[in-house]
Design a protein around this motif. Structure first.
Motif, PDB file in Angstrom:
ATOM      1  N   LYS A 166      72.785 -16.994 -21.629  1.00 60.75           N
ATOM      2  CA  LYS A 166      72.259 -18.189 -22.275  1.00 60.75           C
ATOM      3  C   LYS A 166      72.012 -19.253 -21.210  1.00 60.75           C
ATOM      4  N   PRO A 167      70.791 -19.771 -21.126  1.00 62.38           N
ATOM      5  CA  PRO A 167      70.524 -20.824 -20.148  1.00 62.38           C
ATOM      6  C   PRO A 167      71.467 -22.010 -20.361  1.00 62.38           C
ATOM      7  N   TRP A 168      71.857 -22.613 -19.244  1.00 64.01           N
ATOM      8  CA  TRP A 168      72.719 -23.792 -19.285  1.00 64.01           C
ATOM      9  C   TRP A 168      72.031 -24.918 -20.051  1.00 64.01           C
ATOM     10  N   LYS A 169      72.825 -25.664 -20.806  1.00 67.65           N
ATOM     11  CA  LYS A 169      72.326 -26.851 -21.499  1.00 67.65           C
ATOM     12  C   LYS A 169      73.335 -27.965 -21.263  1.00 67.65           C
ATOM     13  N   PRO A 170      72.853 -29.182 -21.086  1.00 74.65           N
ATOM     14  CA  PRO A 170      73.797 -30.284 -20.887  1.00 74.65           C
ATOM     15  C   PRO A 170      74.652 -30.486 -22.129  1.00 74.65           C
ATOM     16  N   SER A 171      75.913 -30.823 -21.904  1.00 71.25           N
ATOM     17  CA  SER A 171      76.776 -31.124 -23.048  1.00 71.25           C
ATOM     18  C   SER A 171      76.408 -32.493 -23.581  1.00 71.25           C
ATOM     19  N   VAL A 172      76.482 -32.622 -24.850  1.00 72.55           N
ATOM     20  CA  VAL A 172      76.054 -33.873 -25.484  1.00 72.55           C
ATOM     21  C   VAL A 172      77.212 -34.827 -25.618  1.00 72.55           C
TER      22      VAL A 172
END
Length: 190
Positions: free
Chosen positions: A184-190
């Protein structure tokens, strides 16, 4: 850039390709970080992602200065400052410098076109052999690959400590790879 170096035509091409790959991978450790996160030192060491990238640029630039036979002041005090982003120093400036250094390295190596080209050994530092006078350009390129890879490992650990980002998910995010069951591509934490 793919996760692996592609086919190479010859030794010089291979050395430059592996060095380019290591530059790319260390720069990926910064993908999506804020200016504060680029300066963060979340481990027991004073290392930050931004500082490690700055150090790799400085190290490569220093070696290529020696390869070209240009004088380089031995400023070991500046060595420590090359491991951190200075106040007011933008990370975009560091990346632009690293890109210029990379371009100059490739030009230098292609202009010399002789991996046996002699490069003077600095005998003022205790870790260099005292019984030899020259490295080869081949040795310098292998050393730069080793140095960049070592610091990429440091940057990987710092990055993971900052926000959990790891190498292949970061690469997937930066390059727009599709999500799969196993990556899964990295996504910034919200």
């Amino acid at each position: 850039m793919p996760g692996q170096v592609g086919p190479i035509a010859n030794e010089q091409d291979g050395l430059l390709a592996y060095l380019a790959q290591m530059r790319y991978v260390i720069k990926l450790t910064a993908h999506g970080l804020t200016p504060e996160q680029l300066r963060a030192t979340p481990s027991a060491s004073p290392l930050s992602v931004g500082g490690l990238i700055k150090h790799c640029a400085s190290t490569e630039e220093g070696w290529m200065t020696i390869v070209r036979g240009e004088s380089q002041p031995a400023d070991y005090q500046a060595y420590a400052t090359n491991f951190r982003l200075a106040d007011g120093e933008s990370f975009d400036e560091v990346l632009a410098r690293y890109d210029r250094v990379a371009e100059a390295t490739e030009k230098t190596v292609n202009d010399i076109a002789n991996l046996d080209h002699p490069v003077p050994i600095d005998h003022s530092v205790p870790w260099n052999p005292q019984d030899r006078d020259f490295w080869s350009l081949r040795w310098v390129l292998l050393h730069l690959i080793q140095e960049t890879a070592r610091h990429t490992g440091h940057a990987d650990i710092v990055r993971e400590s900052v926000d959990g980002g790891t190498a292949y998910p970061l690469m997937a995010a930066a390059e727009g790879w599709p999500e799969t069951d196993w990556l899964k591509p990295w996504k910034p934490s919200v």
